[in-house]
Design a protein around this motif. Structure first.
Motif: not given
Length: 274
Positions: A150-157
């Motif tokens: 989640x930290x590299x995806x920029x959130x729960x998108x």
């Protein structure tokens, strides 16, 4: 055939054989009583690293440890007779190398009795999945939204919209080719989830994906309404047990303060009547 009619515990090969057949029913579990309640109704029980957020109050799944997964895996195993138990590999336990993944997967299975492990990642984890499968460890894959990242995806998108859909399709095909017996599709657009389900040879298990997937999974505390800190769009609450529990606790507290509990029927006499 559902888990209910099985005389033995389901195995990964049974789940693989369900591709295109009766939908696979999956829920998470973290405790013995919850596992026992769902055993007759589901095909696959996932000891998810979501336990960190649901039961331990962590802000994400990143802080979950091997010891936590083993403790909860052992508890869940005691409640199961029919459903296949799959256990999540926690963050940091498999990404370094296939060898690291094997050591930790073997430990999880040995100490919990799980029938398979689940790990997150697509193309970049294909080599690790193949390494594990060749050494006797069944793997459930997980692509789309991968909460440990989640930290590299920029959130729960949502993952896989537009041109990014081809990357997600490649991820699903890579884990299938590597030997995974099924793949979780999390927070994936419906049309893409249907395409993946049609084009990969292993069962897809959706969570925020499509009713057309080969199966569905939810966090049990979400669907029962026990976990109420937030409610993802893809969750349907089949119960409101959290509200009922809070109301019961409030009633108990009120009766204790009013000295109406315990009542005469809840206490013991000084002498036994003859």
């Amino acid at each position: 055939m559902s888990a209910t009619g099985q005389a033995r515990q389901l195995m990964p090969a049974d789940i693989l054989a369900r591709k295109g057949g009766a939908p696979i029913v999956c829920l998470t579990a973290y405790t013995t009583p919850m596992a026992a309640m769902m055993d007759a109704h589901v095909d696959l029980v996932l000891v998810g690293d979501s336990v960190g957020m649901v039961l331990h109050g962590l802000p994400s799944t990143v802080g979950v440890t091997m010891d936590m997964m083993i403790l909860h895996g052992q508890a869940v195993a005691r409640g199961l007779k029919q459903a296949l138990m799959v256990i999540d590999m926690p963050f940091g336990s498999y990404e370094e190398s296939p060898e690291q993944a094997f050591r930790n997967a073997a430990r999880l299975m040995r100490e919990t009795g799980a029938g398979a492990v689940k790990l997150e990642g697509g193309q970049h984890m294909a080599e690790t999945i193949a390494f594990l499968v060749k050494r006797g460890i069944p793997v459930m894959a997980h692509v789309g939204l991968t909460p440990q990242s989640v930290n590299t995806l920029g959130g729960y998108k949502v993952q896989g919209r537009g041109a990014d859909g081809e990357r997600l399709m490649a991820d699903a095909k890579a884990v299938a080719a590597a030997g995974a017996f099924s793949v979780v599709l999390e927070k994936v657009p419906q049309g893409l989830a249907d395409r993946v389900t049609a084009e990969v040879a292993i069962p897809t298990v959706g969570i925020g994906a499509s009713a057309g997937c080969d199966g569905q999974v939810l966090v049990v505390d979400d669907m029962l309404g026990l976990f109420t800190a937030f409610k993802p769009k893809f969750v349907k609450r089949f119960g409101t047990l959290g509200e009922q529990a809070e109301a019961a606790i409030a009633a108990y507290a009120a009766e204790v303060r009013a000295r109406t509990f315990p009542a005469p029927e809840h206490v013991f006499a000084d002498e036994v009547k003859k």
